[in-house]
Design a protein around this motif. Structure first.
Motif, PDB file in Angstrom:
ATOM      1  N   GLN A 122      -9.335  -2.112  -1.820  1.00 37.03           N
ATOM      2  CA  GLN A 122      -8.489  -3.234  -2.228  1.00 37.03           C
ATOM      3  C   GLN A 122      -8.340  -4.238  -1.086  1.00 37.03           C
ATOM      4  O   GLN A 122      -8.501  -5.452  -1.275  1.00 37.03           O
ATOM      5  CB  GLN A 122      -7.117  -2.719  -2.651  1.00 37.03           C
ATOM      6  N   SER A 174      -8.940   3.865  -2.572  1.00 38.37           N
ATOM      7  CA  SER A 174      -8.694   2.679  -3.406  1.00 38.37           C
ATOM      8  C   SER A 174      -7.991   1.596  -2.611  1.00 38.37           C
ATOM      9  O   SER A 174      -8.315   0.399  -2.736  1.00 38.37           O
ATOM     10  CB  SER A 174      -7.853   3.060  -4.632  1.00 38.37           C
ATOM     11  N   ARG A 175      -7.024   2.004  -1.795  1.00 39.99           N
ATOM     12  CA  ARG A 175      -6.321   1.052  -0.941  1.00 39.99           C
ATOM     13  C   ARG A 175      -7.296   0.401   0.038  1.00 39.99           C
ATOM     14  O   ARG A 175      -7.253  -0.815   0.278  1.00 39.99           O
ATOM     15  CB  ARG A 175      -5.196   1.761  -0.190  1.00 39.99           C
ATOM     16  N   GLU A 207      -6.378   7.645  -3.749  1.00 47.60           N
ATOM     17  CA  GLU A 207      -5.466   6.510  -3.580  1.00 47.60           C
ATOM     18  C   GLU A 207      -5.735   5.787  -2.263  1.00 47.60           C
ATOM     19  O   GLU A 207      -5.720   4.550  -2.208  1.00 47.60           O
ATOM     20  CB  GLU A 207      -4.016   6.996  -3.618  1.00 47.60           C
ATOM     21  N   GLN A 208      -6.009   6.544  -1.202  1.00 48.21           N
ATOM     22  CA  GLN A 208      -6.299   5.932   0.101  1.00 48.21           C
ATOM     23  C   GLN A 208      -7.631   5.190   0.091  1.00 48.21           C
ATOM     24  O   GLN A 208      -7.746   4.106   0.662  1.00 48.21           O
ATOM     25  CB  GLN A 208      -6.266   7.007   1.183  1.00 48.21           C
ATOM     26  N   VAL A 240      -4.647  -1.993   6.207  1.00 44.69           N
ATOM     27  CA  VAL A 240      -4.668  -0.935   5.205  1.00 44.69           C
ATOM     28  C   VAL A 240      -3.359  -0.152   5.177  1.00 44.69           C
ATOM     29  O   VAL A 240      -2.956   0.370   4.129  1.00 44.69           O
ATOM     30  CB  VAL A 240      -5.890  -0.008   5.441  1.00 44.69           C
ATOM     31  N   ASN A 263      -0.492  -1.541   5.706  1.00 42.78           N
ATOM     32  CA  ASN A 263       0.518  -2.519   5.286  1.00 42.78           C
ATOM     33  C   ASN A 263       1.581  -2.806   6.342  1.00 42.78           C
ATOM     34  O   ASN A 263       2.780  -2.684   6.097  1.00 42.78           O
ATOM     35  CB  ASN A 263       1.194  -2.061   3.984  1.00 42.78           C
ATOM     36  N   GLY A 283       0.834  -1.191   0.000  1.00 45.71           N
ATOM     37  CA  GLY A 283       0.000   0.000   0.000  1.00 45.71           C
ATOM     38  C   GLY A 283       0.867   1.238   0.000  1.00 45.71           C
ATOM     39  O   GLY A 283       2.092   1.180  -0.118  1.00 45.71           O
TER      40      GLY A 283
END
Length: 287
Positions: free
Chosen positions: A153, A149-150, A146-147, A186, A188, A13
């Motif tokens: 994911q 999306s992470r 991006e956050q 989230v 990582n 991430g």
């Protein structure tokens, strides 16, 4: 019911780390550590080494010192002062809390009790990027695309993507526990601590939580399980540390530790250990 996970890739991430996976420096090295409260030792650790990437389970009865041991690792409690610091994290005798929290994710049943607001599950998960239970609107922080999306994911990889818009207070205990796992993942972390992971869960919740731990281990995350029950120890965990009377009682492989004689002495009642396909369970012996 949420669908079963196909796989967990745990791709890096936005907060991934650059540590060398082949670094031979122990994750933790402990020597002569004492944690004292009101003049009484509540934990004594003479010598303990945990290597990077190693999976381990801490097993013991209530009040034995398991949670204190974990707090010693995460620096939530500190040992008595020594000229030679008794706890070293990756060789560092005085690591910062930021270093520790960046490395570890922690999932516990008690954390679940703190979830008491009506929020979509995705906000609870995304809050892991900020160290909060939810996105902290009062801090005027807005997650980036991006956050988000992470966040999605990780939820998809854990098989809970369909819960993203659900109010967390409408989730089952097992679903919420997996949301909290996603919250820790989230950012990582390289290792996850599961503290009494299946407390309060029904058989379905236990199944999915243990399956989550198993797949995370297969994906390369280091797993530390703190539990009363061998049933929570996934097959990937090969080492068991027994904690009894505020000290390490035994430390070895599952084959050495999870046997009738050791478990009977550990808990003080007649116990038979059953083993099947890498999973262990305890059964009381009644005459």
């Amino acid at each position: 019911m949420v669908g079963q996970m196909e796989s967990i890739s745990v791709s890096p991430g936005p907060m991934s780390h650059d540590s060398d996976p082949f670094d031979s420096t122990p994750l933790f090295a402990i020597h002569d550590a004492r944690v004292r409260r009101e003049g009484k030792d509540i934990l004594k650790v003479d010598d303990f080494v945990l290597n990077q990437g190693e999976h381990i389970a801490l097993l013991g009865p209530n009040g034995a010192g398991k949670s204190t041991f974990i707090k010693l690792l995460t620096r939530e409690v500190l040992p008595l002062y020594r000229d030679n610091p008794p706890v070293r994290f990756m060789g560092n005798p005085r690591p910062s809390l930021v270093d520790i929290r960046r490395y570890f994710g922690v999932v516990s049943a008690t954390m679940q009790d703190q979830v008491s607001v009506h929020l979509p599950a995705r906000e609870i998960v995304c809050g892991g990027l900020f160290g909060t239970l939810g996105v902290p609107a009062e801090m005027n922080l807005k997650p980036t695309q991006e956050q988000w999306s992470r966040t999605m994911q990780v939820m998809e990889e854990l098989g809970i993507g369909s819960l993203a818009g659900r109010d967390v207070l409408t989730l089952s205990s097992g679903q919420l526990r997996r949301v909290l796992v996603a919250r820790e993942l989230v950012s990582n972390p390289q290792a996850l601590i599961f503290d009494e992971p299946c407390t309060g869960l029904d058989p379905e919740g236990m199944y999915y939580l243990r399956e989550t731990m198993r797949k995370l281990a297969a994906a390369g995350k280091s797993i530390i399980v703190v539990t009363h029950y061998p049933e929570d120890i996934i097959p990937a965990v090969k080492r068991v540390l027994l904690i009894k009377d505020a000290a390490i009682y035994a430390d070895g492989s599952k084959d050495e530790i999870l046997v009738d004689e050791v478990m009977t002495k550990m808990f003080g009642v007649p116990i038979a250990v059953e083993h099947r396909d890498g999973w262990y369970s305890l059964r009381g012996v009644y005459e």
